[in-house]
Design a protein around this motif. Structure first.
Motif, short mmCIF file in Angstrom:
data_model
loop_
_atom_site.label_atom_id
_atom_site.label_comp_id
_atom_site.label_asym_id
_atom_site.label_seq_id
_atom_site.Cartn_x
_atom_site.Cartn_y
_atom_site.Cartn_z
N ARG A 56 0.48 -0.94 0.13
CA ARG A 56 0.43 0.05 0.26
C ARG A 56 0.61 1.27 0.19
O ARG A 56 0.91 2.35 -0.28
N MET A 57 1.77 1.25 0.81
CA MET A 57 3.20 3.08 0.94
C MET A 57 3.65 2.74 -0.29
O MET A 57 3.87 3.88 -1.03
N GLU A 83 0.80 -2.47 -11.84
CA GLU A 83 1.05 -3.76 -11.10
C GLU A 83 0.86 -4.12 -9.81
O GLU A 83 0.74 -4.58 -8.75
N LEU A 84 1.33 -2.26 -9.22
CA LEU A 84 1.65 -2.55 -7.63
C LEU A 84 0.18 -2.45 -7.55
O LEU A 84 0.03 -3.17 -6.07
N ILE A 85 -0.96 -1.88 -7.71
CA ILE A 85 -1.96 -2.28 -7.04
C ILE A 85 -2.95 -3.79 -7.25
O ILE A 85 -3.57 -4.12 -6.54
N VAL A 89 -3.92 -5.80 -4.07
CA VAL A 89 -5.07 -6.18 -4.66
C VAL A 89 -5.21 -7.53 -3.49
O VAL A 89 -6.18 -8.26 -2.97
N GLN A 90 -4.77 -8.49 -3.84
CA GLN A 90 -3.74 -10.16 -3.70
C GLN A 90 -3.95 -9.51 -2.79
O GLN A 90 -3.92 -10.92 -2.38
N ASP A 136 -11.92 -3.97 -12.21
CA ASP A 136 -11.80 -5.29 -11.77
C ASP A 136 -10.67 -5.11 -10.24
O ASP A 136 -11.32 -5.32 -10.17
N ALA A 137 -9.79 -3.94 -9.90
CA ALA A 137 -8.92 -4.09 -8.61
C ALA A 137 -10.33 -3.73 -7.99
O ALA A 137 -9.99 -4.11 -6.66
#
Length: 246
Positions: A56-57, A83-85, A89-90, A136-137
């Motif tokens: 998140r950071m 990609e980070l988002i 999410v995962q 989707d995220a």
């Protein structure tokens, strides 16, 4: 480091901001490598939460870097942020599945709502395919938080789920208003095979409409009550908050 940067960034040059952000990014990456080591003796649940927090950071750091990057760097910066988002999410699904999301309480709301503000700003920089990934995220975060709330409409996770519903509704409404105008994205407007950008926008808007309708009346209830909750946390910039709840 991040708190100090947030306070001082307005007074820093782009070059100085970039240098500080790189230092913060390296520090977080180092934390992640340490916490993921079995030698640290962390439980699986503890490790999942720390990875969730770090991811998140990193999103906040990468978004700041996107804001000051050169035009030639923007395509890569956007891809890295998306990609980070996706990774976050995962991790969110993992901490929801192991039950630890329940115990984060208002911290959960702060991290998720500030992420929503980033997604809201990022969305208009994306091409239709990337917008689909963001939608989707949003849906997956909504699902994880709804599961964590377990029917308690007053839990922080429930507030987050409803907030993300409103975020998606607002993005969809504003996207429709822009549907006849040129896409705000200056990154990549290459259409998918046999599908123009306009067609992809319409398809995405239709999917969002159907998803929101399936949620039922509960998701749209008590907007004033929800606004009161979020105003006590002050986790979302006022302008963004008003745009999402208007």
């Amino acid at each position: 480091m991040w708190i100090n940067y947030s306070k001082e960034c307005a007074n820093l040059s782009a070059e100085s901001r970039r240098a500080v952000l790189l230092d913060i990014h390296q520090a977080i990456t180092w934390h992640t490598s340490v916490w993921s080591s079995p030698a640290e003796g962390l439980t699986g649940t503890e490790r999942e939460f720390l990875m969730w927090y770090d991811n998140r950071m990193l999103i906040s750091v990468k978004f700041e870097m996107l804001e000051i990057c050169l035009p030639s760097e923007r395509t890569i910066a956007v891809s890295q942020l998306i990609e980070l988002i996706g990774r976050f999410v995962q991790q969110t699904k993992s901490v929801s599945a192991n039950g630890s999301l329940v115990f984060l309480q208002d911290i959960t709301a702060v991290y998720f709502s500030s992420l929503a503000a980033i997604v809201y700003k990022l969305f208009w920089k994306l091409n239709p395919g990337q917008k689909r990934m963001m939608v989707d995220a949003i849906k997956e975060i909504h699902g994880a938080c709804s599961e964590s709330a377990n029917g308690d409409i007053n839990s922080p996770s429930a507030f987050v789920a409803r907030f993300y519903t409103r975020l998606l509704y607002r993005l969809n409404t504003q996207s429709r208003a822009l549907s006849r105008a040129q896409s705000p994205s200056d990154i990549d407007q290459t259409p998918a095979a046999n599908c123009t950008p306009d067609e992809r926008e319409v398809e995405l808007a239709t999917d969002i409409d159907m998803w929101i309708q399936q949620l039922g009346d509960l998701e749209q209830s008590c907007p004033t009550f929800d606004q009161s909750y979020w105003s006590t946390l002050s986790s979302v910039p006022l302008a963004t908050f008003e745009q999402i709840f208007e």
